[in-house]
Design a protein around this motif. Structure first.
Motif, short mmCIF file in Angstrom:
data_model
loop_
_atom_site.label_atom_id
_atom_site.label_comp_id
_atom_site.label_asym_id
_atom_site.label_seq_id
_atom_site.Cartn_x
_atom_site.Cartn_y
_atom_site.Cartn_z
N GLU A 131 30.97 -9.84 12.72
CA GLU A 131 31.84 -10.70 11.88
C GLU A 131 31.70 -10.61 10.33
O GLU A 131 30.44 -10.47 9.89
CB GLU A 131 31.45 -12.27 12.26
CG GLU A 131 32.05 -12.62 13.67
CD GLU A 131 31.52 -14.32 14.05
OE1 GLU A 131 31.56 -14.58 15.16
OE2 GLU A 131 31.48 -14.85 13.09
N GLU A 175 33.66 -11.37 6.40
CA GLU A 175 34.69 -11.92 5.63
C GLU A 175 35.41 -10.76 4.52
O GLU A 175 34.76 -10.01 3.93
CB GLU A 175 34.22 -13.11 4.75
CG GLU A 175 35.25 -13.92 3.89
CD GLU A 175 34.73 -14.96 3.13
OE1 GLU A 175 34.29 -15.54 3.49
OE2 GLU A 175 34.64 -14.63 1.86
N ASN A 200 28.60 -11.04 7.77
CA ASN A 200 27.65 -12.30 8.16
C ASN A 200 27.27 -12.48 9.59
O ASN A 200 26.18 -12.87 9.58
CB ASN A 200 28.48 -13.63 7.57
CG ASN A 200 29.68 -13.55 8.18
OD1 ASN A 200 29.90 -13.53 9.49
ND2 ASN A 200 30.84 -14.06 7.63
N THR A 244 38.15 -14.31 7.97
CA THR A 244 36.77 -13.91 8.63
C THR A 244 37.34 -13.17 9.86
O THR A 244 38.09 -13.63 10.57
CB THR A 244 36.03 -14.90 8.93
OG1 THR A 244 35.58 -15.82 7.68
CG2 THR A 244 34.61 -14.49 9.72
N LYS A 292 36.65 -10.68 13.29
CA LYS A 292 35.53 -10.50 14.54
C LYS A 292 35.74 -9.01 15.06
O LYS A 292 37.18 -8.77 15.25
CB LYS A 292 35.28 -11.51 15.57
CG LYS A 292 34.40 -11.19 16.49
CD LYS A 292 34.26 -12.64 17.58
CE LYS A 292 33.37 -12.22 18.47
NZ LYS A 292 33.20 -13.52 19.40
N LYS A 324 38.87 -16.83 11.34
CA LYS A 324 39.36 -17.85 10.52
C LYS A 324 39.97 -17.43 9.27
O LYS A 324 39.82 -16.27 8.52
CB LYS A 324 37.64 -18.52 9.73
CG LYS A 324 37.85 -19.51 8.94
CD LYS A 324 36.54 -19.90 8.48
CE LYS A 324 36.41 -20.53 7.07
NZ LYS A 324 35.19 -20.33 6.40
#
Lengths: 110, 732
Positions: B96, B98, B117, B150, B152, B195
């Protein structure tokens, strides 16, 4: 209000650009070029397979509506007809009529 | 001559410190205490007024050294690199991250940096990690990816591969200077946005403005020209069509595609003018312009060239506000200091070097150049002066990094730079109007469209002039030093040393001419063969006994263009090759790569087999298919068992055909080449990496297999840089 020499040059260029642009728009079918040039090569846009970046380039369709089209496709499946686009939030009748000639629900590549 | 600018020399000392640390690769553990001691000693000596100038410079050298060693060698404990080094057995299955900047689109892909992250591996996950990675997605990703999202991803993290061929761009080193150690190439189904809209609010707002500006461009200009406008105004070079970019590169005008001083100056001028029309006070206008320049720098990707221009603009505008006279050298030094303090790795970035050298050159030589060009009209003198003075200090860097020198640059810049300026101003007006009405903005879009077509037509035409751009080998360090010494003393008569009629300028000038002539003349390489290590095709360069260069391209599959652009053409330039005696195409289907080679090099003869000329994917026009047309541009051979052998017999002055028992084409090169005791062996260098093989009467053969470019001395029969050479007995 006294403009410097450079500022006068910029102002002159903007005025020239506006006049030249009006001339080109009138005599070179410029508006048709904007709407159709990007689609001319590939035929109509297939709204069931076109990525967001392609839908984004339709006249009057920004990123928000383009992403909603993709979202509607993912949730409810493929469009059976271009007219189903009016279900998408933000797709006004005026906007739809403008892009309808450019759309298809199947591949029409030349 | 007076050059009393202490900050300029402080910055130079700082730069030397950065360079010393980067080249010595000293760990920050050692560097920081040593530097701290030096800084303390220097400061004390300075305060005691003992050689304070020298000590001051030494202090800043130490600061640069410390900053650089810290930048390159310090990784926090939760950094992804530290984590993966500590756990070498882990295989990353996903992560994951950003999105850390505004994604760029081009070449069918989306590119961006991301702050990692979390990583997923077999049997677990590790959260709370940090560090930047470089992500490449397929462009057909059916959702938007924006700054702050964000994502994935299912897929591995990889280290960039080192270059396999001589002269190739070292992507890993480039990323390392930006503190990026890992890359990720992702296909569409493997990525999702979990996100949206995180990140810094200032950057987020700036990127949202950028998205709006980009959508205005693509809404009011036809796509082909819109891509060029995107590159010109926002620095998105990936959006440019390949042949357009090549045209700019060959004519030495690619700098207009790097957002820099001209764009910043024009945007400042544009906004000043608008604010004047709105009767805003001048000092307030200056503050507003500073804000706009900041936003512009962010939305254009904050590359070194635009940040340099933005900082210099800030210095000039601040001087304007506080009613002081700005000094350009100090402004340049401040820009360099600030950029390198936070990103010392930028010192080795080509964009940083070119931007600062060009600006310094323009400022340093401008007065002397204007004086020399006085007889010309002022506007022409200014244009030629700017181009010439920028090129003076750029030339060695351009030669050493890109191995090319554009001979047509001055003429091209005279036409293209003013047009790009007109396009830029028209583009700003288009944006301003486009915020309110796209229909009205289309008027300016129409003018921009016409201007872009004119500019591309000029660039394209000039790029086709023979020898518009020439390949030049890397200059030796001593030649580069003589070059810079000569030009730096050139404008200043009082530096001339006159002792027994000894003139420093004349001596350096004569020495420079001699060194350059020796350098250009010394490109002979006889009896050498270079087998490229390519991903999607095969290529071999042969330099025969008379130093004639023969390039063979074989078996292109899909993305052969990038093999030619990024490996083959780069190598040819690196070697200073401008003329190819023959270009041989075997089953080569990529037309764009041939166009690239024809633009960049003089090719005397092209030989192509029918596989390269098949309809639909023809490299050349259909009417050439199946015609023997000797003496004109292309010699064509029929396909079949004999074609390749014929071609090779024609090409190789010492080649000897080896008898074979198969009917399929086989490719031979023997020149008394000893293969570890195997007689009559032959190699298949074009298809290294592929499975094509052959055998001789004795049933033994040899395949040259390498993990990098192989260099073969044809006379001695020696191979360099190969990993595995083996004998086999099977046929095709």
């Amino acid at each position: 209000m006294a403009f410097t020499k450079e500022e006068k040059n910029v102002l002159f260029i903007i005025i020239f650009a506006a006049i030249a642009g009006m001339f080109i728009t009138l005599f070179f079918s410029y508006n048709a070029r904007i709407s159709l040039k990007q689609f001319e090569k590939n035929g109509k846009i297939n709204i069931n397979t076109a990525p967001m970046e392609t839908l984004d380039t339709l006249p009057g369709i920004g990123e928000t509506i383009a992403s909603r089209i993709v979202e509607r496709r993912e949730i409810k499946g493929n469009f059976k007809s271009v007219y189903e686009l009016v279900e998408v939030k933000g797709m006004t009748k005026k906007r739809f009529e403008k892009i309808k000639p450019l759309l298809s629900v199947e591949d029409t590549e030349k | 001559m007076s050059f009393n600018r202490p900050f300029f020399f402080i910055t130079l000392a700082f730069i030397f410190g950065i360079a010393a640390a980067a080249l010595s690769a000293v760990n920050y553990f050692i560097a920081l205490p040593v530097c701290a001691a030096l800084i303390t000693a220097g400061s004390i000596a300075g305060f005691r007024k003992k050689a304070e100038k020298t000590m001051f410079l030494l202090v800043f050298f130490a600061v640069g050294f410390a900053v650089s060693s810290f930048y390159y060698s310090y990784n926090p404990p939760n950094n992804i690199k530290t984590f993966l080094i500590k756990n070498p057995e882990l295989v990353v299955k996903g992560y994951e991250a950003e999105v850390a900047d505004s994604p760029e689109r081009g070449d069918g892909k989306i590119y961006f940096n991301a702050r990692i992250n979390k990583v997923y591996y077999s049997g677990g996950e590790a959260a709370g990690l940090s560090g930047l990675i470089r992500v490449t997605l397929e462009e057909k990703t059916p959702f938007a990816i924006r700054y702050g999202d964000t994502i994935k991803v299912r897929g591995p993290l990889n280290k960039p591969k080192p270059p396999k061929n001589i002269g190739e761009f070292d992507y890993g080193e480039y990323l390392k200077n930006k503190r990026i150690e890992y890359i990720s190439y992702v296909k569409t189904p493997a990525v999702e946005v979990i996100k949206e809209t995180g990140g810094n609010i200032v950057l987020g707002t700036s990127y949202a403005i950028k998205d709006k500006l980009v959508s205005i461009i693509y809404s009011v200009i036809p796509q082909e020209q819109a891509r060029i406008m995107d590159g010109l105004l926002l620095g998105n070079q990936r959006a440019l069509p390949r042949e357009v970019f090549e045209g700019f590169r060959i004519t030495g005008t690619a700098h207009i595609l790097a957002v820099s001083g001209m764009n910043v100056a024009l945007i400042a001028l544009f906004i000043f003018m608008l604010l004047k029309l709105a009767r805003v006070k001048r000092k307030l206008s200056a503050l507003i312009v500073m804000g706009c320049v900041f936003v512009f720098a962010v939305i254009t990707g904050a590359q070194a060239s635009v940040v340099r221009a933005a900082i210099m603009a800030f210095v000039v505008l601040t001087a304007y506000i506080i009613e002081r006279k700005p000094d350009i050298y100090n402004a340049l030094a401040i820009a360099a200091f600030l950029i390198l303090f936070f990103k010392p790795g930028d010192l080795f970035d080509a964009g940083f070097q070119l931007s600062f050298l060009a600006t310094f050159g323009i400022v340093y030589f401008n007065a002397a150049a204007q004086q020399t060009l006085k007889p010309l009209p002022a506007w022409l003198a200014s244009l030629i002066s700017t181009t010439l003075t920028a090129q003076i200090l750029l030339t060695p860097v351009l030669v050493n990094i890109f191995h090319q020198c554009s001979l047509i640059s001055i003429v091209a810049n005279i036409f293209i730079v003013p047009i790009s300026g007109l396009i830029t101003i028209t583009g700003f007006a288009m944006w301003l109007v486009g915020i309110f009405s796209l229909k009205a903005a289309a008027v300016f879009g129409a003018t921009a469209w016409a201007l872009i077509n004119i500019m591309v037509w000029i660039s394209d035409g000039l790029s086709k002039v023979p020898f518009a751009s020439v390949s030049v080998r890397t200059l030796p360090l001593y030649t580069t030093m003589v070059y810079y010494m000569f030009f730096l003393i050139l404008p200043y008569k009082d530096i001339e040393i006159r002792k027994k009629n000894f003139s420093l300028r004349l001596t350096l000038g004569g020495l420079l001419v001699l060194l350059i002539m020796l350098h250009i003349g010394n490109t002979s390489e006889k009896n050498k063969m270079y087998a490229f290590s390519l991903k999607n095709s095969g290529a071999v360069l042969i330099s025969d006994g008379e130093d004639r260069k023969i390039l063979i391209l074989g078996k292109s599959t899909g993305r052969a263009f990038y093999d030619v652009k990024n490996s083959v053409a780069v190598f040819l330039r690196h070697k200073g090759i401008n003329v190819l005696e023959t270009l041989v195409l075997e089953n080569w289907r990529d037309k764009e790569s041939i166009d690239l080679l024809k633009r960049s090099f003089q090719i005397k003869k092209i030989i192509a087999d029918a596989g390269s000329l098949a309809p639909k994917k023809a490299v050349f026009t259909g009417e050439r298919y199946n015609e023997k047309n000797r003496g004109t541009e292309i010699d064509i051979y029929e396909s079949g068992a004999g074609v390749s052998t014929n071609m090779y017999e024609v090409l190789f002055s010492c080649g000897k055909r080896v008898a074979r028992k198969t009917t399929a084409p086989a490719y031979y090169y023997t020149c008394g080449y000893e293969c570890e005791g195997i007689e009559n062996c032959f190699v298949n260098p074009v298809f290294e990496g592929f499975s094509r093989r052959g055998k001789n009467e004795n049933g033994a053969g040899l395949k040259l297999s390498t993990t990098g470019m192989a260099e073969v001395d044809l006379k001695k029969g020696e191979i360099k840089n190969f990993k595995a050479v083996y004998a086999y007995e099977d046929g095709y």
